[in-house]
Design an enzyme around this catalytic site. Structure first.
Site, PDB file in Angstrom:
ATOM      1  CD  GLU A   7       6.772   5.049   1.685  1.00 13.70           C
ATOM      2  OE1 GLU A   7       5.987   5.045   2.657  1.00 13.70           O
ATOM      3  OE2 GLU A   7       7.283   6.091   1.239  1.00 13.70           O
TER       4      GLU A   7
ATOM      5  CD  GLU B 199      -1.723   1.684   2.895  1.00  9.97           C
ATOM      6  OE1 GLU B 199      -1.410   2.859   3.190  1.00  9.97           O
ATOM      7  OE2 GLU B 199      -2.051   0.832   3.744  1.00  9.97           O
TER       8      GLU B 199
END
Length: 1273
Positions: free
Chosen positions: A322, A251
């Site tokens: 991330e 995501e």
């Protein structure tokens, strides 16, 4: 958390129809548990991390149906301009808090409530004394209506709907009980109840040949904008043992790595993403067109979603970036509330993966995955047939949108293999219907059913989605023996403050698709509504046994089940009696049922609320409609619009009997009321979360021990306690009779007098529709007639003073006094119970709030059945005949004492407390009252501290709603004009000086260390700012210096490259001289700083997951402050603080670019335009319009708001920025670190110190925070 007392009413969620005007969506929920919002007292908008608990309250949530009631101390979580303060510790977590004008959730839709979050404001209820008889014409009408709707269906065959079948051989009990009155023909009734509910007439569904399902709903609120959500049906439940957290990782990487998404940033679009157990959702909120172009943005938004979901670039640099962010997020989320949440889920779902697959993942695994591992998971699950696209918004041409969808997504996920054999229909529905999709009727044009169904069969769906979501098996709570009962589980932790126990019952979701299904929902809601009022009014001693009792019965799409939860929270010393009382009350309701009066009251309430929501059908926002549809689809419920929802509710209401309500409702409570009996459902789990220490007055801390056997004994004591039937209560129809009103009118001769400065007795502005009046008792009144919320209104009384008016001899008097008034709930000769039921019957919600500057009382009401008149009567009684009770004062004082002791157990609050104490020189008005201050208070002192503010010209009343000029002015004269005049302005307490601590004290940097089993870190950076009107704590008026500067057009930065001529120059001159100049410029500055903090500290440096800048600008006080909040790891938090300081101080070296200012303007203006349809927003605009304590506020601050934003230049932003003190001497920072090796323990607060923030002593309930991840940005 519900308040304990109260002038208020029960509130209900709409049944099977979208809610109106939600403030808490699946994407953006307030982060009370993850951060401390800077709030100076428990009712203000600064320095708080969790809501204020009450000492004697109960919240009963029947399918999210009711919350608290009350004249309560309202907690409002602050928001930054970018809205990042609103994000929850998790994503997609819904806080269902519905009301007359702000319903937020479908009654039988999943509700996952974040631990600790319970709003203290509550909503009203209703009165229509009509039950609707049912005739054959109803059956025919209903069937005819349904047959006309062919383009909107959802049912048990939806492949991602929750599995809802009972195990073979298990059927509901009492099916043979005939409770129908003789006048009903059973066959006719059963035929009607078996009819399918009508589906939303405007909802269009379709499916591409690659399997991508899509839904389109035209919706005009807000205008010229739309929502596009791509829901991929994959989440943490699909991860293997070595992939825990990988769906969340994808995501992040897919969303933030999308170049097409980045291109939308300058268009006014907003985007985000979240992951839960079995969904990953990417969503974009966008204008339909760009400002400077005729081309629409639909295709650009779809292109971005296509790239994000199905064509991400897994660059190593983005993966590493991330990875750092997620590791920081993991530590940030790992609060004690999150850990409690995990414990509840682990025991509730011990038989399946839901209790072990939390979306955030495992740290050791997150650190290991390489790009190839991540890509393979994506290839396995991210394909069109495993996704659904939702589009809701200002869409006129449905076929054109369909063509856009096909053009963008149509070629994704196809290959040339032979078509697979359709699977055999299983127990939960047939997959074949979805492998060869049929386009729904009604799309028109060339976008037809034939076009989709005659596709080249050599191009087939590559893979299939799960037939059942989530793909897990549950052990249902079924009747059994005590042998089947799992022993109570106990979770102990030193950071817990209070005792809390949760009893769970887990059953399959009953899909609401027929009139009979809807009827069952209605009966359950009526039954469970009674418990709230009963407990809330029965226990009101100064030392009640519980802090809260909550009964929640709701569906969970994330968990694929319906869960009923009894949650009892109490001070540790009272836990046994608290459990006993809760079980006793549940048992009383089950054994004796609701009374005839309760049935009438709550039936009328639901019907009136439903009627009102139907009238609001054109005012439901696109995001609320979209959230509602997504949730309903996940559960297999039929989706109706508000009008259909009301009509169907009316149709089934007349078939409901008292006996059936009590029979159906009793089944919900049997796992508690009949605990231990062979016929009762066995609880899915019993979980107690308890502290390790117990505070004993006069002794201090001692060990707190509890055993499973003691828990069972306390439950059994409630089962054996004597119970009696509930007596009927007399409910007043009015609080002021006509004869009393006539007498008051003769005595006080209410009239309107000239408004100071204008000489007019009535001032009306045609452009804004605002009318200003002033009564003969000196109370100023503002009102606006608004038709946007049909037959609804809001009213707010603002009284100048607040906590800042407390003296050194009365520390805490105002905040404790306001809470005392809330706890008592009495006016005149009417009891608390009578006042509350009066509000229920008139759909009134009243809340009471104390801030640093003001005391505010807010009413929400309907104009049906004299609701506005009733609200004015209640306001009159509060002003004239408030009753101050000693036991209410004791509860309020104990509440703040309990909170004070909880501060050292919260890293965020302890850190924020230390910072605020240092910056504001220990001023107790901006933190919580200490035990010493609390002990010095008495009932008379707090009463005087509050009521001394209620002087005519120190008060202001504003009203917004769908009323007529005659109606509103009649109520104003009758009920406000007859309030006794008080012109003694000297009675209002003055404000003692407020100072920021001088730098010589050496407290600019501080640290807090908290012993904890897990590592976490947070930090706050703060400094002085002016107030909204350009006044400073040093007594300077900044407009005097601004007026001496050259016009903005003479000193523009070269980077702006603008030529300002004529009108532009006039606008800049006007902005510089406008009283709202600093408010406008500061708001834009906050947007720009927030964007830079995220880009630098979070995205580039990877030092944090979450960072935000917030400005707290006062109106009445001559000061303000800014706060940067940052979460990180212990190893990075110090660097994160320095990076935040660098960004804050770097606006001169790294000058603001025109595109940054344009983006900030667009964000704030879009927000302003979207909110203009809200009565509550207009109420905020009207605030202080005639307040003597805010003299610079006038109508131009409302009329010219848009043009002022548009006129702002970069130089104006720097003028505002230069008023923030960011030098080393003025800037304060405090770092908090928690962990086993985190330095020394936090030193317990002394009796002289003061904390800030919220009351988190109450253990949060619910299972929300561990189910989903936080929003990605």
């Amino acid at each position: 958390m519900a308040p304990s007392s109260v002038f208020a009413g029960v509130k209900f969620t709409p049944i099977l129809a979208p809610p109106f005007n939600s403030r808490d969506s699946r994407r953006s929920i307030r982060a009370n548990n993850s951060r401390v919002a800077f709030r100076v007292n428990p009712a203000s908008r600064r320095l708080t991390a969790s809501p204020l608990p009450s000492l004697n309250c109960v919240t009963v949530e029947a399918n999210s149906l009711i919350r608290n009631t009350g004249l309560c101390v309202k907690r409002v979580t602050p928001t930054t301009n970018k809205g990042r303060w609103e994000r929850n510790i998790v994503k997609a977590q819904r806080i269902t808090e519905t009301s007359l004008s702000q319903g937020r959730s479908f009654c039988h839709t999943w509700k996952e409530t974040q631990p600790g979050i319970r709003r203290l404001s509550s909503r009203r209820a209703f009165v229509d004394k009509t039950l609707f008889s049912l005739s054959r014409s109803h059956f025919i009408s209903s069937q005819r209506q349904h047959s006309q709707i062919a383009n909107a269906t959802v049912g048990p065959d939806e492949p991602h709907a929750a599995g809802t079948a009972w195990p073979d051989g298990i059927v509901a009990e009492r099916q043979d009980v005939d409770l129908l009155p003789p006048e009903f023909d059973r066959a006719e009734l059963e035929a009607f109840l078996g009819c399918e509910l009508p589906s939303h007439p405007k909802l269009h569904r379709g499916q591409l040949k690659n399997g991508l399902r899509y839904l389109i709903l035209p919706n005009k609120v807000p205008p010229n904008r739309f929502e596009a959500h791509m829901e991929v049906h994959v989440g943490s439940i699909d991860e293997e043992d070595d992939e825990q957290g990988i769906a969340h990782m994808i995501e992040h990487v897919a969303f933030l790595g999308s170049k097409k998404r980045e291109k939308l940033l300058g268009t006014g679009a907003r985007s985000n993403a979240y992951t839960d157990f079995h969904h990953t959702v990417f969503h974009i909120h966008s204008p339909t067109h760009t400002k400077d172009s005729e081309e629409d943005l639909f295709q650009s938004v779809l292109d971005a979603l296509n790239e994000i979901a199905f064509h991400p670039k897994f660059l190593s640099s983005r993966v590493e970036k991330e990875r750092r962010a997620i590791l920081s997020e993991l530590q940030m989320m790992n609060t004690i509330e999150y850990r409690v949440d995990c414990q509840l889920l682990q025991h509730l779902h011990s038989e399946n993966k839901l209790g072990r697959r939390f979306p955030i993942g495992l740290e050791e695994q997150i650190k290991k995955w390489d790009v190839d591992k991540i890509r393979k998971f994506h290839e396995r699950w991210y394909f069109p047939a495993n996704a659904t696209l939702y589009m809701v918004g200002d869409i006129d041409n449905i076929p054109r949108i369909g063509h856009h969808i096909e053009a963008v997504f149509g070629k994704t996920g196809l290959d040339n293999e032979a078509a697979p054999t359709s699977p055999t229909p299983g127990a939960f529905g047939a997959m074949a219907n979805f492998l060869v999709p049929k386009l729904p009727a009604g799309l028109g044009g060339t976008f037809s059913q034939d076009r989709t169904n005659t596709t080249d069969q050599s191009k087939i769906i590559k893979r299939e989605r799960h037939a059942i979501r989530p793909p897990v098996e549950h052990n249902w709570s079924l009747p059994g023996t005590s042998v089947d009962l799992k022993p109570p589980q106990i979770f102990k932790h030193e950071l817990l403050q209070n005792f809390a126990i949760n009893m769970f019952c887990k059953i399959p979701v009953n899909k609401v698709q027929t009139f009979g299904d809807l009827r069952n929902v209605l009966m359950k809601r009526i039954f469970l509504s009674a418990l709230h009022f009963r407990i809330n009014t029965r226990y009101k001693s100064s030392n009640p046994p519980f802090t809260s009792v909550e009964l929640d019965h709701s569906d969970s799409g994330r968990e694929g089940c319906t869960v009923t939860t009894l949650t009892v929270t109490a001070e540790p010393k009272n836990w046994q009696n608290a459990v006993k009382v809760a079980v006793q009350e549940v048992r009383r309701l089950k054994e004796f049922g609701v009374t005839k009066g309760e049935l009438t009251r709550y039936m009328d309430a639901l019907l009136k609320d439903s009627e009102h929501l139907a009238a609001m059908i054109d005012n439901v926002s696109s995001v609320d409609n979209l959230d509602f549809i997504m949730e309903s689809d996940a559960l297999g419920h039929t989706v109706m619009d508000q009008t259909q929802g009301h009509e169907t509710l009316v149709a089934v209401a007349g078939t409901v009997t008292l006996e059936e309500v009590n029979t159906v409702g009793a089944e919900v409570l049997e796992f508690i009321s009949d605990f231990g009996k062979p016929t009762a459902p066995v609880p899915a789990a019993i979980v107690a979360c308890v502290p390790t220490k117990l505070h004993v007055d006069g002794v201090g801390e001692s060990d707190f021990n509890i055993s499973p056997g003691e828990i069972l004994d306390s439950i059994k004591s409630g089962l054996l306690a004597p119970i009696e039937a509930e007596p009927e209560l007399e409910v007043p129809k009015e609080l002021i009779s006509q004869s009393q009103l006539q007498e008051l009118t003769l005595q006080r001769n209410p009239r309107f007098i000239p408004i100071p400065g204008s000489g007019l007795t009535k001032s009306h502005d045609k452009e804004t529709g605002i009318t200003q009046l002033r009564l003969s008792n000196e109370i100023p009144v503002n009102y606006k007639i608004s038709k946007t919320e049909s037959r609804a209104g809001v009213m707010r009384l603002i009284v100048g003073g607040g906590r800042a008016a407390e003296t050194s001899d009365s520390k805490g008097a105002v905040v404790v006094g306001v809470r005392t008034l809330s706890e008592g709930g009495r006016v005149g000769d009417f009891s608390r119970e009578q006042v509350e039921l009066f509000c229920v019957n008139h759909l009134i919600n009243c809340s009471l709030e104390s801030t640093e500057e003001f005391i505010a009382m807010e009413f929400r009401f309907t104009l049906r059945d004299n609701g506005m008149q009733a609200a004015f009567q209640l306001l009159h009684m509060v002003l004239e005949h408030s009753v101050w009770l000693e036991d209410a004062f004791d509860r309020a004082r104990q509440l703040y004492l309990s909170y004070y002791r909880s501060i050292p157990k919260s890293l965020e609050r302890a850190t924020a407390h230390k910072l605020m104490t240092a910056m504001l020189n220990g001023d107790e008005r901006f933190v919580e009252p200490t035990p010493k201050s609390l002990q010095n208070l008495n009932l008379e002192s707090v009463k005087d501290a509050v009521m001394s503010h209620f002087v005519g010209e120190n008060m202001e009343v504003s009203i917004v709603g769908d009323f007529s000029e005659e109606e509103i002015e009649h109520c104003v004269l009758d009920y406000l004009g007859t309030v006794k005049a008080s012109h003694d302005s000297g009675k209002v307490l003055g404000t003692e000086p407020i100072v920021f601590r001088p730098p010589t004290a050496g407290l600019q940097f501080q640290q807090v260390f908290l012993k904890d089993t897990d590592e976490r870190a947070c930090a706050y950076i703060a400094g002085p700012a002016p107030n909204r009107w350009g006044l400073t704590v040093d007594g300077d008026d900044l407009f005097e210096s601004v007026s001496k500067l050259p016009g903005a057009y003479d000193g523009l930065l070269k980077s702006e490259d603008q030529l300002l001529e004529g009108r532009d120059r006039d606008l800049h001159r006007k902005l510089r001289s406008h009283p709202l100049f600093f408010g406008i410029a500061m708001g834009l500055l906050a947007e720009i700083i927030n964007s830079r903090l995220f880009t630098t500290v979070r995205d580039s440096l990877g030092l944090t997951y979450d960072v935000s800048f917030e400005l707290n600008l006062f109106d009445r006080l001559n000061l303000g402050w800014y706060v940067i909040s940052v979460t990180s790891t212990p190893g990075k938090v110090y660097k994160a603080v320095e990076a935040c300081k660098s960004v804050l101080r770097g606006l001169h070296s790294n000058q603001i670019a025109p595109r940054e200012l344009d983006r900030a303007k667009r964000t704030l203006l879009m927000r302003h335009e979207a909110e203009l349809k809200s009565n509550a927003y207009w109420l905020n605009l009207l605030a202080h319009l005639q307040a003597s304590s805010v003299p610079r506020k006038d109508l131009s601050c409302i009329k010219e708001l848009t043009s002022l934003y548009e006129a702002a230049s970069i130089e104006d932003i720097y003028l505002a920025y230069n008023q923030l003190r960011v030098d080393e001497d003025s800037l304060y920072s405090c770092i908090g670190v928690a962990g086993a090796q985190a330095g020394e323990d936090v030193t317990p607060l002394s009796e002289e110190e003061e904390p800030e923030d919220a009351f988190s002593g109450v253990l949060p309930v619910g299972r929300g925070s561990s189910m989903t991840t936080r929003p990605t940005t």
